[in-house]
Write a protein that holds these residues in place. Sequence first.
Motif, mmCIF file in Angstrom:
data_model
loop_
_atom_site.group_PDB
_atom_site.id
_atom_site.type_symbol
_atom_site.label_atom_id
_atom_site.label_comp_id
_atom_site.label_asym_id
_atom_site.label_seq_id
_atom_site.Cartn_x
_atom_site.Cartn_y
_atom_site.Cartn_z
ATOM 1 N N VAL A 84 7.148 12.410 -1.873
ATOM 2 C CA VAL A 84 7.658 11.185 -1.258
ATOM 3 C C VAL A 84 6.544 10.150 -1.261
ATOM 4 N N GLU A 85 6.933 8.911 -1.360
ATOM 5 C CA GLU A 85 5.962 7.815 -1.284
ATOM 6 C C GLU A 85 6.421 6.815 -0.237
ATOM 7 N N PHE A 86 5.525 6.498 0.676
ATOM 8 C CA PHE A 86 5.781 5.445 1.640
ATOM 9 C C PHE A 86 5.198 4.160 1.062
ATOM 10 N N HIS A 87 6.033 3.191 0.779
ATOM 11 C CA HIS A 87 5.538 1.901 0.274
ATOM 12 C C HIS A 87 5.457 0.959 1.469
ATOM 13 N N CYS A 88 4.230 0.800 1.969
ATOM 14 C CA CYS A 88 3.999 0.056 3.210
ATOM 15 C C CYS A 88 3.516 -1.355 2.906
ATOM 16 N N GLY B 143 -6.234 10.352 -4.227
ATOM 17 C CA GLY B 143 -4.903 9.758 -4.349
ATOM 18 C C GLY B 143 -4.387 9.784 -5.757
ATOM 19 N N LYS B 144 -5.256 10.269 -6.709
ATOM 20 C CA LYS B 144 -4.812 10.301 -8.108
ATOM 21 C C LYS B 144 -4.383 11.695 -8.467
ATOM 22 N N LEU C 296 10.833 3.912 1.138
ATOM 23 C CA LEU C 296 10.497 5.313 0.902
ATOM 24 C C LEU C 296 11.088 5.740 -0.433
ATOM 25 N N LEU C 297 10.218 6.294 -1.282
ATOM 26 C CA LEU C 297 10.666 6.792 -2.590
ATOM 27 C C LEU C 297 10.695 8.311 -2.535
ATOM 28 N N ILE C 298 11.806 8.874 -2.954
ATOM 29 C CA ILE C 298 11.955 10.338 -2.908
ATOM 30 C C ILE C 298 12.083 10.881 -4.330
ATOM 31 N N MET C 299 11.273 11.857 -4.668
ATOM 32 C CA MET C 299 11.388 12.515 -5.974
ATOM 33 C C MET C 299 11.364 14.018 -5.755
ATOM 34 N N GLN C 300 12.488 14.631 -5.979
ATOM 35 C CA GLN C 300 12.575 16.058 -5.703
ATOM 36 C C GLN C 300 12.083 16.878 -6.889
ATOM 37 N N ALA C 301 11.447 18.020 -6.585
ATOM 38 C CA ALA C 301 10.970 18.933 -7.621
ATOM 39 C C ALA C 301 12.154 19.348 -8.494
ATOM 40 N N PRO C 302 11.970 19.504 -9.809
ATOM 41 C CA PRO C 302 10.721 19.293 -10.535
ATOM 42 C C PRO C 302 10.618 17.894 -11.140
ATOM 43 N N ARG C 303 11.493 16.964 -10.690
ATOM 44 C CA ARG C 303 11.489 15.641 -11.327
ATOM 45 C C ARG C 303 10.480 14.713 -10.661
ATOM 46 N N SER C 304 9.215 15.103 -10.671
ATOM 47 C CA SER C 304 8.182 14.256 -10.084
ATOM 48 C C SER C 304 6.906 14.413 -10.882
ATOM 49 N N PHE C 305 5.924 13.588 -10.591
ATOM 50 C CA PHE C 305 4.645 13.642 -11.300
ATOM 51 C C PHE C 305 4.001 15.023 -11.159
ATOM 52 N N THR C 306 4.035 15.586 -9.961
ATOM 53 C CA THR C 306 3.393 16.886 -9.734
ATOM 54 C C THR C 306 4.339 18.051 -9.996
ATOM 55 N N ARG C 307 5.606 17.757 -10.225
ATOM 56 C CA ARG C 307 6.689 18.755 -10.339
ATOM 57 C C ARG C 307 7.002 19.413 -9.002
ATOM 58 N N GLU C 308 6.405 18.862 -7.925
ATOM 59 C CA GLU C 308 6.752 19.320 -6.578
ATOM 60 C C GLU C 308 7.603 18.228 -5.938
ATOM 61 N N THR D 82 17.285 12.441 -4.415
ATOM 62 C CA THR D 82 16.139 12.273 -5.306
ATOM 63 C C THR D 82 16.263 10.993 -6.144
ATOM 64 N N HIS D 83 15.099 10.424 -6.470
ATOM 65 C CA HIS D 83 15.002 9.198 -7.258
ATOM 66 C C HIS D 83 15.762 8.038 -6.638
ATOM 67 N N ARG D 84 15.721 8.011 -5.325
ATOM 68 C CA ARG D 84 16.265 6.868 -4.608
ATOM 69 C C ARG D 84 15.150 6.219 -3.811
ATOM 70 N N GLY E 71 0.850 -1.189 0.000
ATOM 71 C CA GLY E 71 0.000 0.000 0.000
ATOM 72 C C GLY E 71 0.884 1.237 0.000
ATOM 73 N N ILE E 72 0.484 2.239 -0.781
ATOM 74 C CA ILE E 72 1.331 3.427 -0.930
ATOM 75 C C ILE E 72 0.636 4.675 -0.398
ATOM 76 N N VAL E 73 1.362 5.442 0.411
ATOM 77 C CA VAL E 73 0.905 6.780 0.801
ATOM 78 C C VAL E 73 1.781 7.772 0.057
ATOM 79 N N ARG E 74 1.118 8.692 -0.654
ATOM 80 C CA ARG E 74 1.853 9.642 -1.481
ATOM 81 C C ARG E 74 1.719 11.036 -0.878
ATOM 82 N N VAL E 75 2.808 11.774 -0.844
ATOM 83 C CA VAL E 75 2.812 13.126 -0.272
ATOM 84 C C VAL E 75 3.464 14.049 -1.282
HETATM 85 N N1 FFO Z 1 4.784 4.560 -7.323
HETATM 86 C C1 FFO Z 1 4.246 5.260 -8.305
HETATM 87 N N2 FFO Z 1 3.924 4.640 -9.455
HETATM 88 C C2 FFO Z 1 3.359 5.350 -10.464
HETATM 89 C C3 FFO Z 1 3.095 6.717 -10.338
HETATM 90 C C4 FFO Z 1 3.457 7.346 -9.107
HETATM 91 O O1 FFO Z 1 3.240 8.539 -8.901
HETATM 92 N N3 FFO Z 1 4.011 6.567 -8.134
HETATM 93 N N4 FFO Z 1 2.512 7.395 -11.395
HETATM 94 C C5 FFO Z 1 1.846 8.598 -11.258
HETATM 95 O O2 FFO Z 1 0.647 8.689 -11.273
HETATM 96 C C6 FFO Z 1 2.543 6.809 -12.716
HETATM 97 C C7 FFO Z 1 3.886 7.092 -13.346
HETATM 98 N N5 FFO Z 1 3.932 8.438 -13.734
HETATM 99 C C8 FFO Z 1 4.943 9.298 -13.462
HETATM 100 C C9 FFO Z 1 5.131 10.344 -14.309
HETATM 101 C C10 FFO Z 1 6.185 11.184 -14.127
HETATM 102 C C11 FFO Z 1 7.050 11.018 -13.079
HETATM 103 C C12 FFO Z 1 8.212 11.912 -12.954
HETATM 104 O O3 FFO Z 1 8.916 11.907 -11.966
HETATM 105 N N6 FFO Z 1 8.447 12.720 -13.987
HETATM 106 C C13 FFO Z 1 9.545 13.662 -14.111
HETATM 107 C C14 FFO Z 1 10.722 13.035 -14.840
HETATM 108 C C15 FFO Z 1 11.620 12.321 -13.936
HETATM 109 C C16 FFO Z 1 12.998 12.120 -14.520
HETATM 110 O O4 FFO Z 1 13.274 12.594 -15.635
HETATM 111 O O5 FFO Z 1 13.803 11.510 -13.853
HETATM 112 C C17 FFO Z 1 9.102 14.848 -14.944
HETATM 113 O O6 FFO Z 1 8.310 14.662 -15.847
HETATM 114 O O7 FFO Z 1 9.576 15.921 -14.638
HETATM 115 C C18 FFO Z 1 6.826 9.968 -12.185
HETATM 116 C C19 FFO Z 1 5.785 9.113 -12.383
HETATM 117 C C20 FFO Z 1 2.275 5.353 -12.643
HETATM 118 N N7 FFO Z 1 3.052 4.700 -11.618
#
Ligand code: FFO
Length: 464
Positions: free
Chosen positions: A90-94, A463-464, A75-87, A53-55, A26-30
Motif C-alpha cells: 500500500v502507498e499513502f500519498h500524503c 525507501g527504494k 491510498l494506492l493498493i496493490m495486492q500480491a503478486p501484482r506489485s513491485f515486491t510481489r507482496e 487491488t490497483h485502485r 510525499g509517499i509512504v510505502r508499505v
Molecule cells: N507510486 C509509485 N511509483 C513508482 C513505483 C512505485 O512503487 N510506486 N515504482 C517502483 O519502484 C516504479 C514503477 N515500478 C513498478 C513496477 C512494477 C509494479 C507492479 O505492480 N508490477 C506487477 C504488474 C502489475 C499488473 O500487471 O497489473 C508485476 O510485475 O507483477 C509497480 C510499479 C516507479 N514508480
Amino acid sequence: MSQTLATSGTIAAIATAIVPQQGSVGIVRVSGTEAIAIAQQLFHAPGKQKWETHRILYGYIRHPQTQELIDEALLLIMQAPRSFTREDVVEFHCHGGIMAVQKVLQLCIEQGARLAQPGEFTLRAFLNGRIDLTQAESIADLVGAKSPQAAQTALAGLQGKLREPIRQLRNTCLDILAEIEARIDFEEDLPPLNEENIQAQIAEVTAKVQQILATADRGELLRTGIKVAIVGRPNVGKSSLLNAWSRSDRAIVTELPGTTRDVVESQLVVGGIPVQVLDTAGIRETSDVVEKIGVERSRRAAEAADLILLTIDAEIGWTEAETEIYQQVKSRPVILVINKIDLITENQKQNLLTAIPQFQFQVHTAAALNQGIEELETAILTVIHAGKAQAADLDLAVNQRQAAALTSAKTSLKQVLTTIAEQLPLDFWTIDLRGAIQALGEITGEEVTESVLDRIFSRFCIGK
Ligand SMILES: Nc1nc2c(c(=O)[nH]1)N(C=O)[C@@H](CNc1ccc(C(=O)N[C@@H](CCC(=O)O)C(=O)O)cc1)CN2
Ligand SMILES: Nc1nc2c(ncn2[C@@H]2O[C@H](COP(=O)(O)OP(=O)(O)OP(=O)(O)O)[C@@H](O)[C@H]2O)c(=O)[nH]1
Ligand SMILES: [Mg+2]
C-alpha cells in the motif's frame, strides 16, 4: 542490510525525497502481509469506495486511537503478486514536506510494520523473482543518474538489456556442460563429442563476453562521471570560464586578482558524461591569510581532479608562474586553455603560440564573451575517451562488479579452450566451464553470495 538476507515482516519507508525543497506530494510505502490491514487501521475512505487491488482510494489518515486527523490523502493498493515486491503493497500519498509522511510512517510502525532497510523493497522484488540482479542494480543507477544518457542506459538495464544476453550466454555454457557430462557418464552409448563444434561455441561465447565487457569504461564514466579543475594564476578568467560553461553566474567575477577564495563547484553534463567542474582560487604567493587558504584548497582540488584546465591569459602568455603551476598538476591530463583570446590580434596569437610550451590539447576561449566552450567540450571528450575501449553500439554499460565477473568468465572460457587443445580429459573441461557459468550467474544473481547481495542493496537509498 542485515547479516542474513532473510527479509521478513512488513516493511515501511518514506519513498519520496526528504529535502529542504519540499515536493508537493510525499509517499509512504508499505510492503508485506500486514500492509493492507495496517492501511485499514489508518485510512478512512468515505462513501462506497472499494478496497480492491490497483485502485486509488481518496480519504483521511487518522490516528487509530485518538482519531486525530493526520492528513487528507490518497491510498494506492496493490495486492500480491501484482506489485513491485510481489507482496501486498500500500502507498499513502500524503501532502509533501516531512511532517505528514513522518507521522504516517510512525503510525505504520506502531501498527506492526518495521522500518525498511536501504534497498529492501528492491531486494524483495529480486528475491521474489520479479527482477534479476542486473535490473536491481539498474534501478539504483537510474535513481542516481546524473545525465540523461546515464538514465537511458540504466533504463535499458531495467528493461533486461543486460540480463538477456548474459542469460543466453550462461545457458549456452550449461548446454555445453550437459553435453560433456553426458560423455563422462555414458561414454559408450553416445556418439563421440564434436570437439570442433564445442570449441567454436565457446569461442563465440568468449567473443560476446568481451563485447559486453567493452562497455565497462562507458559505464564507469556514465555512473561516476569526472571531476575537472580549472586552475591558473589570479585574474586569467577561471571564474568567467565556469560561468560561461555553466551558463550561470555561479562564481563571482571581478577585475581584481584574488577574487575567488574558495572552490566553487558546478555540475554539468558533457557528451552525456556527468562533469563536476571546480573553479579554484588563482594560485600565487600571498600574505593574505584568507587567500592563502584558498590557494591551498586550489591545490587540493587539482589533486582530486581527473582532468586539469590550466588557464592562461592570452595577453600575458606563459610566465614563470605558469611553469610553477604546471609542475603541480602535470601528473594529471592537462588541457591548456588560452583565455581572453579576444584581446589579441591574429598576429599576436601566432607569436604567442610559438612562444608557449606545446600542449597536445589546447583551446582558445573568450570566457567573458561565452566563446570557445564547444571547442573546450570537444577537447575534454577527446581526452577522456583516449585510451578507453569504445563500446560497440550496445546501449548498455556494465558496472565494476559486472565487469569483474565478465573478466573471470572470459578467463575460464579461455582456459577451457586451452584444455581442449591440450587434449586433457573431459573432467578438466568441465571445471573451467563451471567457473564461467558461476561467474555469469553472479551477474544475474542466479549464483550469488549473501555478502555480495548485502553490498549491492546496502548502497540503495531507504525507501527504494
Ligand atoms: N507510486 C509509485 N511509483 C513508482 C513505483 C512505485 O512503487 N510506486 N515504482 C517502483 O519502484 C516504479 C514503477 N515500478 C513498478 C513496477 C512494477 C509494479 C507492479 O505492480 N508490477 C506487477 C504488474 C502489475 C499488473 O500487471 O497489473 C508485476 O510485475 O507483477 C509497480 C510499479 C516507479 N514508480
Ligand atoms: N576581455 C576578456 N576579459 C575576460 C575574459 N575572461 C575574463 N575576463 C575578465 O578578466 C577579469 C578576471 O576574471 P575572473 O573570471 O574573475 O578571473 P579568475 O581567474 O577567476 O580570477 P581569480 O578568482 O582572482 O583567480 C574580469 O574582469 C573578467 O571580466 C575574456 O575572455 N575576455
Ligand atoms: Mg575566480
